[in-house]
Design an enzyme around this catalytic site. Structure first.
Site, PDB file in Angstrom:
ATOM      1  N   HIS A 109       0.856  -1.190   0.000  1.00  0.00           N
ATOM      2  CA  HIS A 109       0.000   0.000   0.000  1.00  0.00           C
ATOM      3  C   HIS A 109       0.885   1.231   0.000  1.00  0.00           C
ATOM      4  O   HIS A 109       1.942   1.248   0.610  1.00  0.00           O
ATOM      5  CB  HIS A 109      -0.899   0.022   1.248  1.00  0.00           C
ATOM      6  CG  HIS A 109      -2.070   0.937   1.088  1.00  0.00           C
ATOM      7  ND1 HIS A 109      -1.980   2.286   1.334  1.00  0.00           N
ATOM      8  CD2 HIS A 109      -3.329   0.712   0.680  1.00  0.00           C
ATOM      9  CE1 HIS A 109      -3.149   2.844   1.092  1.00  0.00           C
ATOM     10  NE2 HIS A 109      -3.992   1.924   0.685  1.00  0.00           N
ATOM     11  N   ASP A 125      -7.967  -5.172  -0.315  1.00  0.00           N
ATOM     12  CA  ASP A 125      -8.447  -6.047  -1.405  1.00  0.00           C
ATOM     13  C   ASP A 125      -8.108  -7.512  -1.191  1.00  0.00           C
ATOM     14  O   ASP A 125      -8.554  -8.362  -1.961  1.00  0.00           O
ATOM     15  CB  ASP A 125      -7.828  -5.576  -2.729  1.00  0.00           C
ATOM     16  CG  ASP A 125      -8.359  -4.206  -3.114  1.00  0.00           C
ATOM     17  OD1 ASP A 125      -7.556  -3.307  -3.409  1.00  0.00           O
ATOM     18  OD2 ASP A 125      -9.590  -4.035  -3.069  1.00  0.00           O
TER      19      ASP A 125
HETATM   20  C1  SDX Z   1      -6.122   0.041  -3.143  1.00  0.00           C
HETATM   21  O1  SDX Z   1      -4.171   4.459  -2.207  1.00  0.00           O
HETATM   22  C2  SDX Z   1      -5.191   3.899  -1.645  1.00  0.00           C
HETATM   23  O2  SDX Z   1      -5.654   4.289  -0.573  1.00  0.00           O
HETATM   24  C3  SDX Z   1      -5.778   2.742  -2.406  1.00  0.00           C
HETATM   25  C4  SDX Z   1      -6.830   1.945  -1.654  1.00  0.00           C
HETATM   26  C5  SDX Z   1      -8.098   2.744  -1.438  1.00  0.00           C
HETATM   27  O3  SDX Z   1      -8.823   2.428  -0.467  1.00  0.00           O
HETATM   28  O4  SDX Z   1      -8.390   3.629  -2.284  1.00  0.00           O
HETATM   29  O5  SDX Z   1      -6.335   1.514  -0.419  1.00  0.00           O
HETATM   30  C6  SDX Z   1      -7.265   0.702  -2.450  1.00  0.00           C
HETATM   31  O6  SDX Z   1      -5.863   0.358  -4.277  1.00  0.00           O
HETATM   32  C7  SDX Z   1      -5.283  -0.944  -2.366  1.00  0.00           C
HETATM   33  C8  SDX Z   1      -4.053  -1.466  -3.201  1.00  0.00           C
HETATM   34  C9  SDX Z   1      -4.558  -2.554  -4.158  1.00  0.00           C
HETATM   35  N1  SDX Z   1      -3.476  -2.923  -5.096  1.00  0.00           N
HETATM   36  C10 SDX Z   1      -2.843  -4.123  -5.006  1.00  0.00           C
HETATM   37  O7  SDX Z   1      -3.043  -4.944  -4.121  1.00  0.00           O
HETATM   38  C11 SDX Z   1      -1.853  -4.379  -6.147  1.00  0.00           C
HETATM   39  C12 SDX Z   1      -0.545  -4.918  -5.581  1.00  0.00           C
HETATM   40  N2  SDX Z   1       0.088  -3.843  -4.836  1.00  0.00           N
HETATM   41  C13 SDX Z   1       1.001  -3.000  -5.515  1.00  0.00           C
HETATM   42  O8  SDX Z   1       1.016  -2.930  -6.863  1.00  0.00           O
HETATM   43  C14 SDX Z   1       1.550  -1.805  -4.714  1.00  0.00           C
HETATM   44  O9  SDX Z   1       1.818  -2.248  -3.458  1.00  0.00           O
HETATM   45  C15 SDX Z   1       0.679  -0.564  -4.651  1.00  0.00           C
HETATM   46  C16 SDX Z   1       0.255  -0.123  -6.004  1.00  0.00           C
HETATM   47  C17 SDX Z   1      -0.507  -0.803  -3.810  1.00  0.00           C
HETATM   48  C18 SDX Z   1       1.512   0.534  -3.990  1.00  0.00           C
HETATM   49  O10 SDX Z   1       2.542   0.817  -4.868  1.00  0.00           O
HETATM   50  P1  SDX Z   1       3.661   1.929  -4.521  1.00  0.00           P
HETATM   51  O11 SDX Z   1       3.332   2.654  -3.264  1.00  0.00           O
HETATM   52  O12 SDX Z   1       3.896   2.735  -5.757  1.00  0.00           O
HETATM   53  O13 SDX Z   1       4.916   1.063  -4.162  1.00  0.00           O
HETATM   54  P2  SDX Z   1       5.973   0.550  -5.212  1.00  0.00           P
HETATM   55  O14 SDX Z   1       5.292   0.009  -6.427  1.00  0.00           O
HETATM   56  O15 SDX Z   1       6.996   1.619  -5.377  1.00  0.00           O
HETATM   57  O16 SDX Z   1       6.620  -0.703  -4.417  1.00  0.00           O
HETATM   58  C19 SDX Z   1       7.680  -0.506  -3.469  1.00  0.00           C
HETATM   59  C20 SDX Z   1       8.487  -1.804  -3.539  1.00  0.00           C
HETATM   60  C21 SDX Z   1       8.912  -2.178  -4.966  1.00  0.00           C
HETATM   61  O17 SDX Z   1      10.070  -3.001  -4.849  1.00  0.00           O
HETATM   62  P3  SDX Z   1      11.546  -2.273  -5.080  1.00  0.00           P
HETATM   63  O18 SDX Z   1      11.487  -1.642  -6.461  1.00  0.00           O
HETATM   64  O19 SDX Z   1      11.656  -1.249  -3.959  1.00  0.00           O
HETATM   65  O20 SDX Z   1      12.526  -3.404  -4.979  1.00  0.00           O
HETATM   66  O21 SDX Z   1       7.659  -2.908  -3.090  1.00  0.00           O
HETATM   67  C22 SDX Z   1       7.466  -3.803  -4.184  1.00  0.00           C
HETATM   68  C23 SDX Z   1       7.809  -3.064  -5.453  1.00  0.00           C
HETATM   69  O22 SDX Z   1       8.244  -3.960  -6.484  1.00  0.00           O
HETATM   70  N3  SDX Z   1       6.040  -4.182  -4.155  1.00  0.00           N
HETATM   71  C24 SDX Z   1       5.580  -5.413  -4.355  1.00  0.00           C
HETATM   72  C25 SDX Z   1       4.199  -5.329  -4.163  1.00  0.00           C
HETATM   73  N4  SDX Z   1       3.860  -4.068  -3.855  1.00  0.00           N
HETATM   74  C26 SDX Z   1       5.010  -3.373  -3.855  1.00  0.00           C
HETATM   75  N5  SDX Z   1       6.210  -6.575  -4.700  1.00  0.00           N
HETATM   76  C27 SDX Z   1       5.408  -7.653  -4.830  1.00  0.00           C
HETATM   77  N6  SDX Z   1       4.071  -7.668  -4.640  1.00  0.00           N
HETATM   78  C28 SDX Z   1       3.429  -6.516  -4.321  1.00  0.00           C
HETATM   79  N7  SDX Z   1       2.100  -6.505  -4.140  1.00  0.00           N
END
Ligand code: SDX
Length: 392
Positions: free
Chosen positions: A271, A328
């Site tokens: 998140h 989710d």
């Molecule tokens: C919602 O914003 C909100 O409030 C949203 C929400 C709402 O109520 O409106 O809460 C609802 O959208 C919840 C999130 C649902 N999405 C998912 O579950 C999809 C999987 N999660 C991700 O794609 C990610 O965690 C996000 C999109 C939720 C957050 O992305 P960020 O903040 O841009 O973080 P990032 O992509 O920069 O990740 C940081 C690191 C990265 O690794 P490094 O490059 O630092 O090595 O964490 C890793 C990412 O690769 N990472 C994950 C991951 N989420 C982040 N690796 C594997 N699996 C994951 N789910």
């Protein structure tokens, strides 16, 4: 340069507005709507009360709630011509695309703009969309299953009415199940607002040009559809199903999620704000156990989800990046137990988020926020003279 010296991709460190609606503390895992904790609201309030609270700032009195509900019910008829638009879609159309289109189409049958200086005009636009949106939500499901479209039942509560419109059989029979009503009511409360997330920021920026409420909401629905945002609840179930098909081999999917060369992410994890447990995920996880046992549903998918969560919470890759289950991760398990098809999961998220989007749009317009127009760092070509086609 284009006017700025640095940029902030994804606005990770940018505040876009002041707001009095929702408070999040990502480190402590705190979520409050207008100062009330999500834990208390999920336990003691119902969805319409929470919608009123988010939009108008206070929990309603009995009279206020009754008037709000009756005004919403008086606007729950959707113009019959909207059905012709729905007819134009193939059954295979994703319900989120249909919902966004129908919401935008409502502007053809209702006032397109809102006089925000008039409380009455604002109130009327709000009860109008709160009345019509559940009908559109139900219609997207009925369309998918080739079932007749109908309107709700004014004698029912807001959530009871949604379930009946979604599930009533063609001959009109439907038996209310309080387990489903309570489960959906709680889920909608938990999804109702979340400060400046992607779809809410989309609603705000669309509305900041003084585009109408309905089309601003249609933009938010489109943004919510993405699998990184609301679309994650569908992607979680598809991931869990794939793991189940794979004989429950969670390790393979954990490896994929950690592999930089593999675009696969552990859906439902991570998140932007919560660097601790998403408080909503905690509540939904407990509710999933309760609802499945109350319904007598034994779903192996729930065990796979719990196994995956346990592994991830012990895995340095996830621990170091503070990746925890989000809203989710478990919600789809409840929707599925309720008989809601997986392609409808994000539509249910939109139904829950509607009052939050409305509240944020209203606040943005009442505070007379300027049109959203960020700058950029230009990295393209420097000046070059025109070249005629013969010389290219
Ligand atoms: C919602 O914003 C909100 O409030 C949203 C929400 C709402 O109520 O409106 O809460 C609802 O959208 C919840 C999130 C649902 N999405 C998912 O579950 C999809 C999987 N999660 C991700 O794609 C990610 O965690 C996000 C999109 C939720 C957050 O992305 P960020 O903040 O841009 O973080 P990032 O992509 O920069 O990740 C940081 C690191 C990265 O690794 P490094 O490059 O630092 O090595 O964490 C890793 C990412 O690769 N990472 C994950 C991951 N989420 C982040 N690796 C594997 N699996 C994951 N789910």
């Amino acid at each position: 340069t284009g006017g700025v010296t640095t940029i902030d991709p994804g606005y990770k460190n940018t505040g876009s507005c002041e707001s009095a609606i929702t408070f999040l503390d990502g480190e402590k895992g705190i979520l409050r709507y207008r100062g009330y904790s999500i834990e208390e609201l999920a336990e003691k309030a119902d969805f319409l009360e929470v919608a009123y609270l988010l939009i108008f700032g206070e929990l309603p009195t009995n009279e206020e709630l009754e008037r709000f509900h009756s005004d919403i019910k008086s606007h729950s008829v959707v113009d019959d011509d909207v059905k012709k638009i729905l007819d134009a879609f193939p059954k295979s159309a994703h319900p989120m695309g249909v919902l966004s289109s129908l919401t935008s189409a409502l502007t053809a049958f209702n006032p397109t703009s809102v006089d925000v200086n008039s409380e009455e005009a604002m109130y009327n636009a709000i009860v109008r969309i709160l009345g019509k949106f559940p009908v559109l939500v139900a219609w997207t499901m009925r369309k998918k299953h080739g079932l007749p479209l109908d309107y709700g039942d004014d004698k029912l509560g807001y959530v009871e009415n949604v379930l009946k419109m979604m599930f009533k059989s063609p001959n009109g029979e439907y038996e209310q199940n309080p387990i489903l009503v309570n489960a959906l009511d709680k889920l909608l409360i938990l999804h109702a607002d979340h400060e400046q997330n992607c779809s809410t920021s989309t609603v705000r920026i669309a509305g900041s040009s003084h585009a109408g409420l309905f089309v601003s909401l249609a933009s938010g629905i489109s943004a919510l559809w993405g699998p990184l945002h609301g679309g994650a609840n569908q992607a979680v179930l598809e991931m869990l199903e794939a793991i189940k098909e794979d004989g429950g081999d969670t390790k393979k999917y954990m490896a994929k999620a950690k592999d930089k060369n593999d675009p696969f992410r552990l859906m439902g994890f991570g998140h932007r704000v919560y660097k601790n447990f998403d408080p909503r995920a905690k509540i939904i996880k407990v509710a999933a156990d309760e609802v499945l046992s109350d319904l007598g549903v034994d779903d192996p998918i729930l065990d796979i989800a719990k196994g995956l969560e346990k592994e991830a919470l012990e895995d340095p890759y996830f621990v170091d990046r503070k990746l925890y289950p989000n809203v989710d991760f478990y919600s789809g398990i409840i929707y599925r137990a309720m008989g809601i098809p997986v392609e409808m999961f994000t539509v249910m998220f939109a139904l829950g988020r509607l009052p939050g989007w409305v509240a944020q749009w209203r606040e943005m317009r009442m505070r007379k926020e300027p049109i959203g127009r960020p700058r950029q760092l230009y990295i393209g070509e420097t000046y070059r003279p025109f070249k005629s086609i013969e010389k290219r």
